[in-house]
Structures are given as structure tokens and as C-alpha cells.
Design an enzyme around this catalytic site. Structure first.
Site: not given
Ligand SMILES: NC(=O)c1ccc[n+]([C@@H]2O[C@H](COP(=O)([O-])OP(=O)(O)OC[C@H]3O[C@@H](n4cnc5c(N)ncnc54)[C@H](OP(=O)(O)O)[C@@H]3O)[C@@H](O)[C@H]2O)c1
Length: 222
Positions: A131
């Protein structure tokens, strides 16, 4: 300012869309990937939505969905669901959105990446290595894209209420000697702050973690 939110149905994305919807001067456009999500945004939240799966769409299809926006926010993610999707969403999805912004003349982009993505020593020996490789590569492409970017590097995301205070930049070490976390609501609020303060945030990579510095003071330190 019309702001297209890629990943609008995600947890950061939903906070951000609702925040922008109620903020004077902002109009969110939710980029979502299912008909149910589109109906939810348009009918329940009264937010315009576009049904555009990033991994299944071409650069031109994405560009047409984003066209007319003043800024784009990338907060989509595969959510750890399979190595393939790290390539198709976290890496190539982000690259396609960058290309679409270039081609469709949307100069402002905010990319939610991950804390210390540029520092391999921070993540190499962790399960997050694939990732992080994707995030680091997408960040690098964005930095050389010619776009007016801000890259945000949040720590591990939580779902508690926003704290409104961030760790000072010099408190975040490049080795993983401690863990860093931040609430998703704080990330959404900081995205809005970045959109409102291009003078402080353009062409910068900003680490975001919970800390003791109020956001307005934090802005003076980055
Ligand atoms: N989790 C962590 O601790 C962490 C830490 C640092 C950074 N981040 C980053 O922070 C950001 C936001 O995180 P979050 O927790 O809000 O993520 P999340 O809740 O998993 O949301 C990600 C969104 O991306 C959408 N998505 C996935 N594939 C897609 C596609 N092909 N086309 C359009 N949309 C798509 C998903 O759609 P669906 O709703 O349909 O699934 C979901 O709505 C992400 O970039 C993540 O990598 C995360």
C-alpha cells in the site's frame, strides 16, 4: 468553489462532502461507484453526484466527470481489499485522476496519502508495504505533474470526533518509533482548510496526526 470528491462515499469523503455542503462558498460533487451511493448523495444529502468508478473508467471518462470543478480531492482507497486493488485504485486510480486533472485543466488537487509515505524506513518492515509503495509512487507523480497540489499524510485514521489539534511537523519522526493517529473528521476539516488557504498549502506535503497545536497555529508552521 466546486470541489469534486473522489471517494466521497468513504469515511473521510462523507465527512468532507457534508462539511463542504454546509460551508458558504463550496459546492461538493460526490464521485461514487454505485447507483445506491449516487441516490443517497443526491436524494438524502442533496449533493450532486457522479457515478464513476475510478478503476473501471478511462482518463477521459474521469475527466468528463470532474470537468467544471475548481478542485479535486482524492480520498478514495482500496481499503486493503486485495493486492490487485492496491494497483488499480491506490496507484493507478490516483494516477488516472492526476492525468484527468491535467487534461481537463483542473489545476487544484488535494491528495490524501499516508503518513511518511516518502520514508521507506517508516513502512518497509510492515504489512502495509505494498500500500505504501503505491501511495509513495502516486505522491511522486503528483509532485511532478505541474498541478497545484497539496499532499496530506494522515496517520492511522480513527472515527472519533474531531479534536481540532495537530502534531507539530517536527514531532513526527521518519522512523516508526511511535504510532501516529488522527480522526477522519480532522482530516476532512483540514482538507477544507487547505482549500481555503492555498498560500500556506500549495506544493506541500503535510503530515497530519493528533497533537496539541490548534489548526490555525499549525498552518503557520508548515
Ligand atoms: N485507514 C487508514 O488508517 C488510513 C491511513 C492513512 C491514509 N489513509 C487514506 O485515507 C483516505 C481515506 O480513507 P477512508 O478511511 O475514508 O477510506 P474508506 O472509508 O475506505 O473510503 C474509500 C472510498 O474509496 C472508494 N473507492 C474505492 N474504489 C473506488 C473506485 N474504483 N472508484 C471510486 N471510488 C472508489 C470506496 O467506495 P465504496 O464506498 O463503494 O467502498 C470508498 O468510498 C484513503 O486514500 C486511504 O488510503 C487511510
Amino acid at each position: 468553489m466546486k470541489v469534486a470528491v473522489v471517494g466521497a462515499n468513504g469515511r473521510v469523503g462523507q465527512h468532507l462532502c457534508k462539511l463542504l455542503k454546509k460551508s458558504a462558498g463550496f459546492t461538493p460533487l460526490a464521485i461514487v461507484r454505485s447507483e445506491e451511493q449516487r441516490a443517497y448523495f443526491e436524494h438524502e444529502l442533496q449533493i450532486q453526484a457522479s457515478l464513476t468508478s475510478i478503476e473501471d473508467s478511462s482518463v477521459d471518462q474521469i475527466g468528463k466527470a470532474l470537468e467544471g470543478s475548481d478542485a479535486v480531492v482524492w480520498t478514495a482507497g482500496a481499503g486493503g481489499k486485495g493486492q490487485d486493488r492496491i494497483f488499480t485504485v491506490d496507484l493507478d486510480g490516483a494516477l488516472k485522476v492526476i492525468e484527468a486533472c491535467q487534461k481537463y485543466k483542473i489545476s487544484r488537487i488535494i491528495m490524501v496519502s499516508a503518513i511518511k509515505a516518502e520514508s521507506r524506513e517508516f513502512w518497509w518492515n510492515t504489512a502495509l508495504k505494498p500500500y505504501y509503495i503505491a501511495k509513495r509512487a502516486a505522491d511522486a507523480v503528483l509532485r511532478s505533474s505541474g498541478l497545484n497540489y497539496t499532499i496530506l499524510h494522515p496517520g492511522s485514521l480513527g472515527d472519533g470526533p474531531a479534536k481540532g489539534k495537530l502534531a507539530a511537523p517536527d514531532q513526527i519522526e521518519s522512523k516508526r518509533t511511535s504510532s501516529y493517529s488522527i480522526e477522519r473528521e480532522d482530516v476532512a476539516q483540514f482538507i477544507q482548510v487547505a482549500l481555503e488557504n492555498p498560500d500556506k498549502t500549495l506544493q506541500k506535503t503535510i503530515e497530519l496526526a493528533n497533537g496539541d497545536v490548534p489548526v490555525k497555529d499549525f498552518l503557520q508552521k508548515i
